[in-house]
Design a protein around this motif. Structure first.
Motif: not given
Length: 140
Positions: A20, A24, A59-60, A63-64, A72, A75, A79, A81, A84, A88
């Motif tokens: 991830v 990014w 980070r969350e 992601r959302q 998506q 990445f 995706m 949980h 991320w 990470c």
């Protein structure tokens, strides 16, 4: 050198469990700024920051935002949980208080005590006598 690229290099050396952070970095700054804007984060501060340096809530939110924007593919489908958040975190980073390695010495001490109690069931003849310190002088 760009601080974002420097942090990515550091993550690669330390061994991150997720790609991830790399994805990014490969997104251009406009895409990162748009994602931060949708995530309701400050684009100026967060767009140039490495994913691993961000708080878990940030980070969350990112992601959302990627899911809401349907980006998506940026990445490569990473995706989940886990990727991320737990992925990470660099692999070498301690997650809690490090354990002390005194258990071997304590175990050795217990085994010595057990052996002494099994072998020497009767107290020695000089039990309870105090030893005099050795000073090198003749005892008078």
């Amino acid at each position: 050198m760009n601080p974002l690229r420097l942090s990515l290099l550091r993550e690669q050396v330390e061994g991150s469990k997720s790609a991830v952070a790399r994805y990014w970095l490969t997104a251009n700054s406009d895409q990162r700024s748009a994602i931060c804007y949708i995530a309701r984060l400050n684009p100026d501060a967060h767009a140039e920051q490495a994913i691993t340096a961000m708080a878990k809530g940030d980070r969350e939110a990112i992601r959302q935002a990627v899911i809401r924007l349907e980006w998506q593919s940026l990445f490569h489908g990473c995706m989940s949980h886990y990727e991320w958040h737990e992925g990470c975190v660099p692999a070498e980073q301690p997650r809690g208080k490090p354990k002390e390695t005194t258990y071997q010495a304590e175990r050795l001490e217990r085994s010595k005590h057990l052996l002494n109690t099994l072998v020497n069931q009767h107290p020695p003849v000089n039990y309870g006598q105090k030893k005099t310190p050795i000073t090198g002088a003749a005892n008078t």
